[in-house]
Design a protein around this motif. Sequence first.
Motif, PDB file in Angstrom:
ATOM      1  N   VAL A  59     -39.348  44.311  44.000  1.00  0.00           N
ATOM      2  CA  VAL A  59     -40.010  43.242  44.748  1.00  0.00           C
ATOM      3  C   VAL A  59     -41.261  43.839  45.380  1.00  0.00           C
ATOM      4  O   VAL A  59     -41.169  44.818  46.130  1.00  0.00           O
ATOM      5  CB  VAL A  59     -39.088  42.657  45.834  1.00  0.00           C
TER       6      VAL A  59
ATOM      7  N   VAL B  15     -34.400  41.235  37.963  1.00  0.00           N
ATOM      8  CA  VAL B  15     -35.440  41.667  38.893  1.00  0.00           C
ATOM      9  C   VAL B  15     -35.314  43.176  39.090  1.00  0.00           C
ATOM     10  O   VAL B  15     -34.261  43.664  39.519  1.00  0.00           O
ATOM     11  CB  VAL B  15     -35.316  40.941  40.248  1.00  0.00           C
TER      12      VAL B  15
ATOM     13  N   ASN C 250     -41.284  38.718  42.844  1.00  0.00           N
ATOM     14  CA  ASN C 250     -40.255  39.435  42.090  1.00  0.00           C
ATOM     15  C   ASN C 250     -40.889  40.029  40.838  1.00  0.00           C
ATOM     16  O   ASN C 250     -41.636  39.349  40.125  1.00  0.00           O
ATOM     17  CB  ASN C 250     -39.127  38.493  41.679  1.00  0.00           C
TER      18      ASN C 250
END
Length: 226
Positions: free
Chosen positions: A135, A132, A121
Amino acid sequence: MREVWEDEASQFGAYRLLANAKAKCDENPGSRVFDNDGNVIYPEEAVPDTGADESEEKAVVDDIPEDKPETTTPVEDTPAEKEAEDEVDKNEESAVDENEFPTAEELPATIAYGKLKTLMNIRKKPSLDAEVVAVYKKNALVEVVQFCDGWLKIKCAEAEDGVAYVLNSADTYAFTAGRIYTVVPGDNLWKIADKELGSGSRCADIRVLNGLTSNAIRVGMKLLIP
């Protein structure tokens, strides 16, 4: 049915059905079918062409003015008027809010490179509670701009300000190095180590730093260099 309404002697007959009268009229050229008031109902009389319609149409067309280019001579502003206009332009420019078009902040310089050891993340701040913003997959290569006590501050296109953070406490989640090397045709790890580190025997260091399980590499691969 007669040739002339006033001439009863020219009558061929009288018919209840118009169709029969028309048929008989066709058999006798010059004859006509009249109604009880003496009006011709067959054949239809041709209306003489007087040319009135054409002249009227032409008159209407002639009434439409032709487009003509403007021949007005432009009037130049006097010096006083021009000076006033320039002053207005300057005032308008100064009235523009400088914050309306903010200057983009320059991103920090890259001081190192990292290669992620696993799926990670990418967070807005150096905290596990932070938002976040992206990714990144395993083996993703990142540009490090700062080492932050167990976190790497990296360049991140998905972040609003262009930078974000990835956890790397105790070097657990990413390999890091000061530079990278792009593999070209004819390369192998021994040649790269000899060229970049001064000794081909250090190819194992490159392999370990990049998480490679063998000496197999491919053209275009980016390798961290110790």
